[in-house]
Scaffold this motif. Structure first.
Motif, PDB file in Angstrom:
ATOM      1  N   VAL A 227      -2.884   8.314  -3.657  1.00 51.46           N
ATOM      2  CA  VAL A 227      -4.100   7.678  -3.142  1.00 51.46           C
ATOM      3  C   VAL A 227      -3.926   6.171  -3.212  1.00 51.46           C
ATOM      4  CG1 VAL A 227      -5.674   9.566  -3.676  1.00 51.46           C
ATOM      5  CG2 VAL A 227      -5.171   7.883  -5.446  1.00 51.46           C
ATOM      6  N   PRO A 228      -4.644   5.440  -2.340  1.00 47.81           N
ATOM      7  CA  PRO A 228      -5.597   5.955  -1.356  1.00 47.81           C
ATOM      8  C   PRO A 228      -4.901   6.518  -0.125  1.00 47.81           C
ATOM      9  CG  PRO A 228      -5.368   3.602  -1.081  1.00 47.81           C
ATOM     10  CD  PRO A 228      -4.527   3.965  -2.279  1.00 47.81           C
ATOM     11  N   GLN A 229      -5.627   7.344   0.603  1.00 49.06           N
ATOM     12  CA  GLN A 229      -5.233   7.763   1.938  1.00 49.06           C
ATOM     13  C   GLN A 229      -6.428   7.501   2.842  1.00 49.06           C
ATOM     14  OE1 GLN A 229      -2.203   8.494   2.839  1.00 49.06           O
ATOM     15  NE2 GLN A 229      -1.477   8.403   0.711  1.00 49.06           N
ATOM     16  N   VAL A 230      -6.224   6.706   3.873  1.00 46.72           N
ATOM     17  CA  VAL A 230      -7.307   6.244   4.745  1.00 46.72           C
ATOM     18  C   VAL A 230      -7.166   6.882   6.130  1.00 46.72           C
ATOM     19  CG1 VAL A 230      -8.413   4.228   5.795  1.00 46.72           C
ATOM     20  CG2 VAL A 230      -7.386   4.047   3.500  1.00 46.72           C
ATOM     21  N   PHE A 231      -8.297   7.350   6.645  1.00 47.81           N
ATOM     22  CA  PHE A 231      -8.360   7.898   7.993  1.00 47.81           C
ATOM     23  C   PHE A 231      -9.394   7.104   8.785  1.00 47.81           C
ATOM     24  CE2 PHE A 231      -6.619  11.244   5.448  1.00 47.81           C
ATOM     25  CZ  PHE A 231      -5.797  11.989   6.287  1.00 47.81           C
ATOM     26  N   ILE A 232      -9.028   6.673   9.990  1.00 43.96           N
ATOM     27  CA  ILE A 232      -9.944   5.939  10.861  1.00 43.96           C
ATOM     28  C   ILE A 232     -10.000   6.636  12.211  1.00 43.96           C
ATOM     29  CG2 ILE A 232     -10.439   3.752  12.025  1.00 43.96           C
ATOM     30  CD1 ILE A 232      -9.005   2.307   9.767  1.00 43.96           C
ATOM     31  N   GLY A 233     -11.181   7.104  12.575  1.00 45.96           N
ATOM     32  CA  GLY A 233     -11.340   7.793  13.849  1.00 45.96           C
ATOM     33  C   GLY A 233     -10.448   9.006  13.992  1.00 45.96           C
ATOM     34  N   GLY A 234     -10.192   9.688  12.874  1.00 42.53           N
ATOM     35  CA  GLY A 234      -9.344  10.872  12.897  1.00 42.53           C
ATOM     36  C   GLY A 234      -7.860  10.569  12.787  1.00 42.53           C
ATOM     37  N   GLN A 235      -7.507   9.288  12.817  1.00 45.00           N
ATOM     38  CA  GLN A 235      -6.102   8.886  12.701  1.00 45.00           C
ATOM     39  C   GLN A 235      -5.759   8.598  11.248  1.00 45.00           C
ATOM     40  OE1 GLN A 235      -5.173   5.241  14.749  1.00 45.00           O
ATOM     41  NE2 GLN A 235      -3.072   5.147  13.992  1.00 45.00           N
ATOM     42  N   HIS A 236      -4.643   9.167  10.779  1.00 42.01           N
ATOM     43  CA  HIS A 236      -4.210   8.917   9.407  1.00 42.01           C
ATOM     44  C   HIS A 236      -3.506   7.564   9.353  1.00 42.01           C
ATOM     45  CE1 HIS A 236      -1.385   9.951   5.841  1.00 42.01           C
ATOM     46  NE2 HIS A 236      -2.483   9.366   5.419  1.00 42.01           N
ATOM     47  N   ILE A 237      -4.106   6.613   8.623  1.00 39.00           N
ATOM     48  CA  ILE A 237      -3.542   5.274   8.509  1.00 39.00           C
ATOM     49  C   ILE A 237      -2.555   5.206   7.354  1.00 39.00           C
ATOM     50  CG2 ILE A 237      -4.058   2.815   8.207  1.00 39.00           C
ATOM     51  CD1 ILE A 237      -5.119   4.112  10.824  1.00 39.00           C
ATOM     52  N   GLY A 238      -2.926   5.768   6.195  1.00 45.19           N
ATOM     53  CA  GLY A 238      -2.059   5.748   5.025  1.00 45.19           C
ATOM     54  C   GLY A 238      -2.703   5.028   3.864  1.00 45.19           C
ATOM     55  N   GLY A 239      -1.877   4.362   3.056  1.00 47.66           N
ATOM     56  CA  GLY A 239      -2.357   3.678   1.864  1.00 47.66           C
ATOM     57  C   GLY A 239      -2.822   2.263   2.141  1.00 47.66           C
ATOM     58  N   SER A 240      -3.011   1.489   1.062  1.00 45.63           N
ATOM     59  CA  SER A 240      -3.589   0.153   1.199  1.00 45.63           C
ATOM     60  C   SER A 240      -2.688  -0.791   1.981  1.00 45.63           C
ATOM     61  CB  SER A 240      -3.911  -0.424  -0.180  1.00 45.63           C
ATOM     62  OG  SER A 240      -2.740  -0.493  -0.978  1.00 45.63           O
ATOM     63  N   GLU A 241      -1.357  -0.714   1.769  1.00 47.54           N
ATOM     64  CA  GLU A 241      -0.453  -1.595   2.499  1.00 47.54           C
ATOM     65  C   GLU A 241      -0.435  -1.252   3.989  1.00 47.54           C
ATOM     66  OE1 GLU A 241       3.397  -1.668   0.747  1.00 47.54           O
ATOM     67  OE2 GLU A 241       2.706  -2.580  -1.133  1.00 47.54           O
ATOM     68  N   GLU A 242      -0.477   0.041   4.290  1.00 45.46           N
ATOM     69  CA  GLU A 242      -0.511   0.463   5.690  1.00 45.46           C
ATOM     70  C   GLU A 242      -1.839   0.078   6.353  1.00 45.46           C
ATOM     71  OE1 GLU A 242       2.166   4.487   5.514  1.00 45.46           O
ATOM     72  OE2 GLU A 242       0.523   4.207   4.085  1.00 45.46           O
ATOM     73  N   LEU A 243      -2.920   0.129   5.571  1.00 52.47           N
ATOM     74  CA  LEU A 243      -4.214  -0.310   6.095  1.00 52.47           C
ATOM     75  C   LEU A 243      -4.189  -1.809   6.379  1.00 52.47           C
ATOM     76  CD1 LEU A 243      -7.193   0.341   6.763  1.00 52.47           C
ATOM     77  CD2 LEU A 243      -7.731  -0.130   4.356  1.00 52.47           C
ATOM     78  N   GLU A 244      -3.564  -2.577   5.492  1.00 52.17           N
ATOM     79  CA  GLU A 244      -3.441  -4.021   5.695  1.00 52.17           C
ATOM     80  C   GLU A 244      -2.659  -4.306   6.981  1.00 52.17           C
ATOM     81  OE1 GLU A 244      -2.954  -7.684   2.588  1.00 52.17           O
ATOM     82  OE2 GLU A 244      -1.547  -6.013   2.405  1.00 52.17           O
ATOM     83  N   GLN A 245      -1.599  -3.527   7.214  1.00 48.66           N
ATOM     84  CA  GLN A 245      -0.807  -3.696   8.427  1.00 48.66           C
ATOM     85  C   GLN A 245      -1.599  -3.296   9.670  1.00 48.66           C
ATOM     86  OE1 GLN A 245       2.383  -5.089   8.560  1.00 48.66           O
ATOM     87  NE2 GLN A 245       1.824  -5.132  10.739  1.00 48.66           N
ATOM     88  N   TYR A 246      -2.427  -2.263   9.524  1.00 52.46           N
ATOM     89  CA  TYR A 246      -3.282  -1.808  10.627  1.00 52.46           C
ATOM     90  C   TYR A 246      -4.190  -2.941  11.099  1.00 52.46           C
ATOM     91  CZ  TYR A 246      -7.278   0.642  12.779  1.00 52.46           C
ATOM     92  OH  TYR A 246      -8.299   1.047  13.616  1.00 52.46           O
ATOM     93  N   PHE A 247      -4.809  -3.648  10.160  1.00 51.24           N
ATOM     94  CA  PHE A 247      -5.686  -4.756  10.534  1.00 51.24           C
ATOM     95  C   PHE A 247      -4.890  -5.939  11.082  1.00 51.24           C
ATOM     96  CE2 PHE A 247      -8.772  -2.834   7.392  1.00 51.24           C
ATOM     97  CZ  PHE A 247      -9.683  -2.446   8.346  1.00 51.24           C
ATOM     98  N   ALA A 248      -3.682  -6.164  10.548  1.00 52.69           N
ATOM     99  CA  ALA A 248      -2.840  -7.251  11.046  1.00 52.69           C
ATOM    100  C   ALA A 248      -2.425  -6.974  12.498  1.00 52.69           C
ATOM    101  CB  ALA A 248      -1.604  -7.396  10.168  1.00 52.69           C
ATOM    102  N   ASP A 249      -2.103  -5.715  12.790  1.00 47.42           N
ATOM    103  CA  ASP A 249      -1.706  -5.359  14.153  1.00 47.42           C
ATOM    104  C   ASP A 249      -2.871  -5.532  15.134  1.00 47.42           C
ATOM    105  OD1 ASP A 249       0.787  -4.725  13.213  1.00 47.42           O
ATOM    106  OD2 ASP A 249       0.458  -2.565  13.126  1.00 47.42           O
ATOM    107  N   LYS A 250      -4.091  -5.249  14.653  1.00 46.96           N
ATOM    108  CA  LYS A 250      -5.249  -5.401  15.532  1.00 46.96           C
ATOM    109  C   LYS A 250      -5.522  -6.870  15.862  1.00 46.96           C
ATOM    110  CE  LYS A 250      -8.997  -2.890  14.914  1.00 46.96           C
ATOM    111  NZ  LYS A 250      -9.055  -2.072  16.129  1.00 46.96           N
ATOM    112  N   ARG A 251      -5.124  -7.760  14.960  1.00 47.10           N
ATOM    113  CA  ARG A 251      -5.312  -9.204  15.204  1.00 47.10           C
ATOM    114  C   ARG A 251      -4.332  -9.722  16.255  1.00 47.10           C
ATOM    115  NH1 ARG A 251      -5.809  -9.557   9.491  1.00 47.10           N
ATOM    116  NH2 ARG A 251      -3.675 -10.337   9.364  1.00 47.10           N
ATOM    117  N   ASP A 252      -3.139  -9.120  16.290  1.00 48.01           N
ATOM    118  CA  ASP A 252      -2.075  -9.588  17.180  1.00 48.01           C
ATOM    119  C   ASP A 252      -2.344  -9.255  18.641  1.00 48.01           C
ATOM    120  OD1 ASP A 252      -0.845 -10.530  14.927  1.00 48.01           O
ATOM    121  OD2 ASP A 252       0.511  -8.811  14.732  1.00 48.01           O
TER     122      ASP A 252
END
Length: 252
Positions: A227-252
């Motif tokens: 843990v953690p394991q994060v899901f957004i809109g049914g998509q498995h994002i992963g842990g905290s570092e992967e979530l951080e990357q998810y938000f970074a990718d959305k900014r780009d």
């Protein structure tokens, strides 16, 4: 096109009825008046046939709860659910449901609903008198907008939903996808993930290991055992570092 309901005409422009609601709060009886609920406030109200009934529990109440922060960001002070049920039933339903952002008001005698002109006879279902399903926007006790379900057989649910009301109040409002976080107490990475979501104004459901889920269920849905394991809109994002990357990718 949604059908109008000639049986229950809109009363937009009128004031909400003056009613006092007896409510059981803990071990005490209190009362709330329509002044308490509406005076000087911008309030969204939705009313439904009954607590614990299928559509009300699976869709109507949870979606308003889910979008509560979006409504608040667009000037809504509170969201109220009214049902012709007694206060003990409504309290039990609140405890059973995702309703922390909604104020559940018991109209046990149907006084408010009757004065709204929306009390219906559901004796054929053994319900007695109940509310027709509708929603409304109230500003300082004045009804600004109503969405009343069409006069169709059964329990139509076409226009009183949260998304229709939000589209009226804030056309084009951005609605976040549903977010779930598997976590456990004392986990610093879980705290980081939750802080990231909060920083991005994303409401989330927290599933606590050992309380709401087991290691087996975590592996079953995520394929991982950490843990953690994060899901957004049914998509498995992963842990905290992967979530951080998810938000970074959305900014780009």
């Amino acid at each position: 096109m949604t059908q109008a309901n000639p049986k229950f005409p809109s009363i937009e422009g009128q004031r909400v009825p003056d009613v006092t609601f007896p409510i059981r709060q803990g071990e005490d009886w209190i009362t709330k008046s329509t002044d308490d609920l509406f005076k000087g406030k911008k309030v969204v109200v939705f009313s439904l046939p009954g607590a614990f009934t299928p559509t009300c529990s699976s869709t109507h109440l949870p979606r308003y709860n889910e979008l509560a922060n979006v409504f608040k960001a667009h000037g809504v002070d509170s969201i109220i659910c009214v049902s012709v049920n007694d206060t003990f039933v409504m309290n039990a339903w609140a405890a059973d449901q995702e309703s922390e952002n909604i104020e559940l008001i018991p109209d046990g005698n149907g006084d408010f609903t009757e004065k709204m002109g929306l009390l219906v006879d559901k004796a054929d279902l053994g319900f007695g008198k109940r509310s027709w399903r509708y929603s409304m926007l109230v500003e300082d006790k004045v009804i600004k907008k109503m969405f009343i379900e069409p006069d169709l057989p059964g329990d139509p649910f076409e226009v009183s939903d949260a998304d229709t009301m939000l589209a009226y109040i804030a056309p084009g409002a951005e609605v976040n996808q549903p977010v779930s976080v598997f976590s456990k107490p004392g986990c610093p990475y879980c705290a980081k993930a939750k802080a990231l979501l909060s920083d991005h104004h994303m409401a989330f459901e927290e599933i606590v290991m050992g309380k709401n889920a087991s290691l087996t269920s975590l592996k079953a849905v995520s394929g991982r055992d950490t843990v953690p394991q994060v899901f957004i809109g049914g998509q498995h994002i992963g842990g905290s570092e992967e979530l951080e990357q998810y938000f970074a990718d959305k900014r780009d």
